[in-house]
Write an enzyme that holds these catalytic residues in place. Structure first.
Site, PDB file in Angstrom:
ATOM      1  N   CYS A 136       1.132  -1.489   0.068  1.00  0.00           N
ATOM      2  CA  CYS A 136       0.051   0.361  -0.079  1.00  0.00           C
ATOM      3  C   CYS A 136       1.309   0.983  -0.368  1.00  0.00           C
ATOM      4  CB  CYS A 136      -1.012  -0.033   1.401  1.00  0.00           C
ATOM      5  SG  CYS A 136      -1.918   1.560   1.758  1.00  0.00           S
TER       6      CYS A 136
ATOM      7  N   CYS B  49      -0.978   4.511   2.010  1.00  0.00           N
ATOM      8  CA  CYS B  49      -0.773   4.197   3.763  1.00  0.00           C
ATOM      9  C   CYS B  49      -0.267   2.663   4.473  1.00  0.00           C
ATOM     10  CB  CYS B  49      -1.670   4.900   4.896  1.00  0.00           C
ATOM     11  SG  CYS B  49      -3.261   4.344   3.814  1.00  0.00           S
ATOM     12  N   SER B  50      -1.211   2.082   5.054  1.00  0.00           N
ATOM     13  CA  SER B  50      -0.818   0.884   5.277  1.00  0.00           C
ATOM     14  C   SER B  50      -2.163  -0.037   4.955  1.00  0.00           C
ATOM     15  CB  SER B  50      -1.087   0.874   6.407  1.00  0.00           C
ATOM     16  OG  SER B  50      -1.532   0.972   7.195  1.00  0.00           O
ATOM     17  N   CYS B  51      -3.399  -0.277   3.516  1.00  0.00           N
ATOM     18  CA  CYS B  51      -4.215  -0.890   3.708  1.00  0.00           C
ATOM     19  C   CYS B  51      -4.061  -2.189   2.946  1.00  0.00           C
ATOM     20  CB  CYS B  51      -5.168  -0.525   2.419  1.00  0.00           C
ATOM     21  SG  CYS B  51      -6.003   1.556   2.474  1.00  0.00           S
TER      22      CYS B  51
END
Lengths: 113, 209
Positions: B111, B114-116
């Site tokens: 991702c 961000c950090s999906c």
């Protein structure tokens, strides 16, 4: 990249879990959409990196916290003064609570929020 | 130079939490006071993420797709529905896509925003998945980054990098290891690691019997 095989604790600090849980709870309750949050948070991560932040992800929840504050203010769900007042009230509560007793906010601090 | 003594344990008051911890408390107090957040709901969410969901969910999905061709077809056709069949569904309604490795193609997920992450099947992402280093480099030089995880892919294998978003989350279906014909789904699931479902690893080989 570090060897990734070690099992990791889901949250290193209790407040990591607290802000993660609150953000999910707010999205689940419809206070905002997850994509709007993700976009705001992504922007904050980029700014933190450009400002010389670490590249190993160690500041992830620090950035999340600051992003959540600014996002809540932007979404009109919180305001800076109340956040600052409550932080000061919690600080006072910790400093004035005898060791071992539960730390609680005064009703004055709560009603002022 | 005077040196401050270490923490004085005769302190009458409770130890002051860190500044971020106090700020998090301030947010929670404000939101609970406004009725926007139910502390019990927050605790339940944290408990679910910490204890109930994790890569074992994804491993069940992969093991089912290895052993049931009809399920595999449903998974590749509509991963959200196929994953929900096993009882795992999106936390924020995100859409799931399964990408399958083959002899010629290796998939890896990132991702960049961000950090999906596909929470329902993998739980919380590891720290390295959230690091700017991984998020930037795996796009530019996936082969080198994957090699740093100990996985040397030959040059004739095409690497596809999938960039997750808040709406779409990817699950890599690793290749089924050879010599696993006798294993049932439970035994197969034991071979499926978290990293193999992100694409920075392969499924484990069965222990030689």
């Amino acid at each position: 990249m570090p060897p990734p095989t070690e099992p990791e604790r889901p949250f290193v600090e209790p407040w990591h879990a607290q802000i993660f849980g609150m953000t999910h709870a707010l999205a689940a309750a419809g206070s905002f959409t997850w994509p709007d949050w993700a976009s705001h948070f992504g922007e904050a991560l980029k700014l933190a990196l450009n400002a010389g932040g670490p590249t190993d992800g160690s500041d992830y929840y620090d950035v999340w916290l600051v992003a959540l504050e600014t996002f809540l203010i932007e979404q009109d769900l919180a305001d800076r003064d109340s956040l600052d007042d409550l932080r000061a009230a919690w600080t006072d509560a910790y400093l004035s609570t005898p060791h071992g007793a539960p730390v609680e906010l005064s009703s004055k601090a709560l009603s002022g929020a | 130079m005077t040196k401050k003594p270490p923490h004085d344990h005769s302190h009458p008051h409770t130890l002051l939490p860190s500044d971020p911890a106090l700020r998090a408390k301030a947010i929670e107090t404000l939101l609970v006071g406004k009725g926007l957040v139910d502390p019990a709901a927050v605790d339940a969410l944290v408990d679910t993420f910490s204890n109930d969901i994790g890569p074992r969910n994804g491993a069940q999905v992969v093991a089912r797709s290895w052993s049931d061709p009809d399920y595999r077809a449903r998974l590749l056709g509509d991963a959200t529905a196929a994953i929900a069949e096993l009882g795992f569904s999106g936390m924020q309604g995100e859409h799931m896509v399964a990408v399958e490795n083959s002899e010629r193609v290796h998939n890896v997920v990132v991702c960049t925003l961000c950090s999906c992450y596909p929470w329902p099947v993998l739980g919380l992402p590891p720290v390295w998945f959230k690091s700017p280093e991984y998020r930037a480099r795996v796009v530019r030089e996936p082969r080198a980054v994957i090699a740093e995880f100990g996985l040397e892919l030959s040059d004739d294998i095409e690497i596809r990098v999938w960039d997750s978003t808040a709406e779409i989350r990817y699950l890599v279906v690793p290749q089924r290891p050879a010599g696993t014909e006798a294993l049932d789904e439970v035994g197969l699931a034991d071979l499926v690691t978290r990293d193999s479902m992100i694409g920075t690893g392969l499924a484990m080989q069965p222990e030689a019997s």
